[in-house]
Design a protein around this motif. Structure first.
Motif, mmCIF file in Angstrom:
data_model
loop_
_atom_site.group_PDB
_atom_site.id
_atom_site.type_symbol
_atom_site.label_atom_id
_atom_site.label_comp_id
_atom_site.label_asym_id
_atom_site.label_seq_id
_atom_site.Cartn_x
_atom_site.Cartn_y
_atom_site.Cartn_z
ATOM 1 N N GLU A 1 0.851 -1.184 0.000
ATOM 2 C CA GLU A 1 0.000 0.000 0.000
ATOM 3 C C GLU A 1 0.888 1.236 0.000
ATOM 4 N N THR A 2 0.351 2.342 -0.486
ATOM 5 C CA THR A 2 1.134 3.571 -0.605
ATOM 6 C C THR A 2 1.724 4.009 0.722
ATOM 7 N N HIS A 3 0.951 3.896 1.811
ATOM 8 C CA HIS A 3 1.423 4.403 3.102
ATOM 9 C C HIS A 3 2.596 3.592 3.664
ATOM 10 N N GLY B 1 5.180 2.943 1.868
ATOM 11 C CA GLY B 1 6.381 3.437 1.185
ATOM 12 C C GLY B 1 6.996 2.450 0.220
ATOM 13 N N GLU C 1 6.630 1.863 -2.994
ATOM 14 C CA GLU C 1 7.102 2.314 -4.303
ATOM 15 C C GLU C 1 8.398 3.109 -4.195
ATOM 16 N N ARG D 1 -2.302 -2.768 -4.228
ATOM 17 C CA ARG D 1 -1.400 -2.354 -5.306
ATOM 18 C C ARG D 1 -0.507 -3.499 -5.803
ATOM 19 N N LEU E 1 1.951 -2.953 -9.037
ATOM 20 C CA LEU E 1 3.389 -2.800 -8.787
ATOM 21 C C LEU E 1 4.192 -3.944 -9.386
#
Length: 400
Positions: free
Chosen positions: A244-246, A248, A250, A271, A275
């Protein structure tokens, strides 16, 4: 002593480290106490509304009962990502005042008659339970795992601390209501000083002491440290967590696009497919969700574990697991993480969300000449969190 351990999720239903800690606590308490677990289950058929019971075998062989029920709401907690914000908003409102859920738990407790109830995450089970426990005259302990009682999503993202989601009008009302609903907790436990201080600053439990008790882990005393030299060797990095984005994720994937070193990615999330397709590189390996037995094998291969969160973390379980294998950690300098990772001793800290700071930490990890000393530091640090010491401290709290 009869003890109920209550957690919104319990294996096989899991999302993060809190469920692991709930299970470890149930296991260790069951050695000297009569313990049972109360948790949720997803909706499948109308029978899901009925309370069911199964059991699992604790690490020392004892069977522990697990009661499960479906908390009446718009959707099951683990399915929140499937719904738009407006639906999730109404879900949170129902969750806060979910008297039906509190009554279902109360029926189980009335039958079992525990002397103490230890609550882990209540999100998805509702926040009316502490009031119910007060009326039942049962001593209650709350273990804090994140910011969910102050922020509906349970997340505060770096540089968005003052956003509507984290500090808006609705969030202010949410906090004021929860301060009232949760005021009857007898004992509060936080795995990090950061999280305890956060709640105090928000005005929670001002008349109570928050006990700092780091998460427990069963220390691997038989571990043999591998001798490692990075000369002409591809370094093996490991990420374990939600995609998930939160988290970190990516941020580190971008770093490894043009590297020869290996990045092993373990975990699933919304994701995952995106990804995996976007970062389809020979040195980036996506494993998806893994069983603990297989994950341990990846830990044995890893030179470093990376925790690149851009949200305020409490006390990430993955750091404890890495240290238990003698693996230094490269982690964001945010939340309670610096209480675990000592810069240049048990790993490296970098500025959360900052790619240049992360790049520097990766460079330091590749050229360090103190790797074996760092490994020993990790093993020394993890002994502070040994489950035997944890059990002693927890039992002292139960007697207080």
């Amino acid at each position: 002593m009869k003890i109920a351990v209550i957690s919104n999720l319990f294996e096989p239903y899991q999302r993060g480290g809190a469920e692991k800690i709930a299970k470890i606590m149930a296991d260790t308490l069951a050695e000297n106490h009569d313990v049972f677990v109360v948790s949720s289950k997803p909706f499948v058929t109308l029978d899901s509304f009925k309370t069911s019971m199964d059991s699992y075998q604790a690490s020392f062989g004892k069977e522990i009962k697990v009661y499960r029920y479906y908390p009446l709401n718009l959707f099951y907690y683990l399915n929140d990502f499937k719904y738009p914000a407006i639906i999730r908003l109404f879900w949170h409102i129902i969750d806060v005042f979910n008297w039906d859920s509190a009554n279902q738990i109360a029926k189980i407790l009335e039958a079992e008659k525990p002397e103490i109830v230890i609550c882990h995450n209540l999100k998805g089970l509702g926040y009316m339970l502490p009031r119910k426990l007060k009326k039942m005259n049962i001593k209650q302990i709350l273990v804090l795992h994140d910011v969910q009682y102050a922020v509906p999503s349970g997340l505060i993202i770096k540089d968005r601390e003052n956003s509507f989601a984290s500090d808006g009008l609705f969030t202010g009302w949410y906090q004021d209501i929860n301060k009232l609903l949760l005021k009857n907790i007898d004992i509060l436990i936080s795995p990090s000083k950061w999280l305890g201080d956060f709640y105090k600053e928000k005005g929670f439990w001002l008349d109570k002491k928050i006990e700092i008790l780091n998460n427990p882990i069963k220390v691997d005393e038989k571990l043999i440290i591998k001798k490692t030299t990075f000369d002409n060797k591809k370094i093996n990095y490991l990420f374990v967590g939600q995609l998930e984005t939160h988290k970190g994720i990516e941020l580190i994937l971008k770093q490894f696009e043009n590297k020869n070193d290996i990045l092993q990615v373990v975990g699933d999330g919304t994701r995952f497919n995106e990804l995996k397709t976007k970062y389809n590189k020979i040195n980036i390996i996506f494993h998806g969700k893994m069983e603990n037995s297989k994950l341990k094998e990846l830990y044995s291969q890893a030179d470093y574990v990376i925790v690149p969160s851009v949200c305020y973390e409490n006390s990430p379980t993955v750091i404890y697991e890495a240290f238990n294998q003698g693996i230094p950690v490269i982690a964001s300098n945010i939340g309670g993480i610096p209480e675990l990772v000592a810069h240049n001793q048990t790993g490296w800290l970098f500025e959360a969300g900052d790619s240049i700071s992360l790049q520097k930490a990766l460079e330091n990890s590749a050229k360090t000449v103190n790797y074996e000393a760092m490994q020993q530091n990790c093993l020394k640090k993890v002994r502070e969190f040994d489950i035997i010491k944890y059990n002693e401290k927890l039992n002292n709290l139960l007697k207080s």
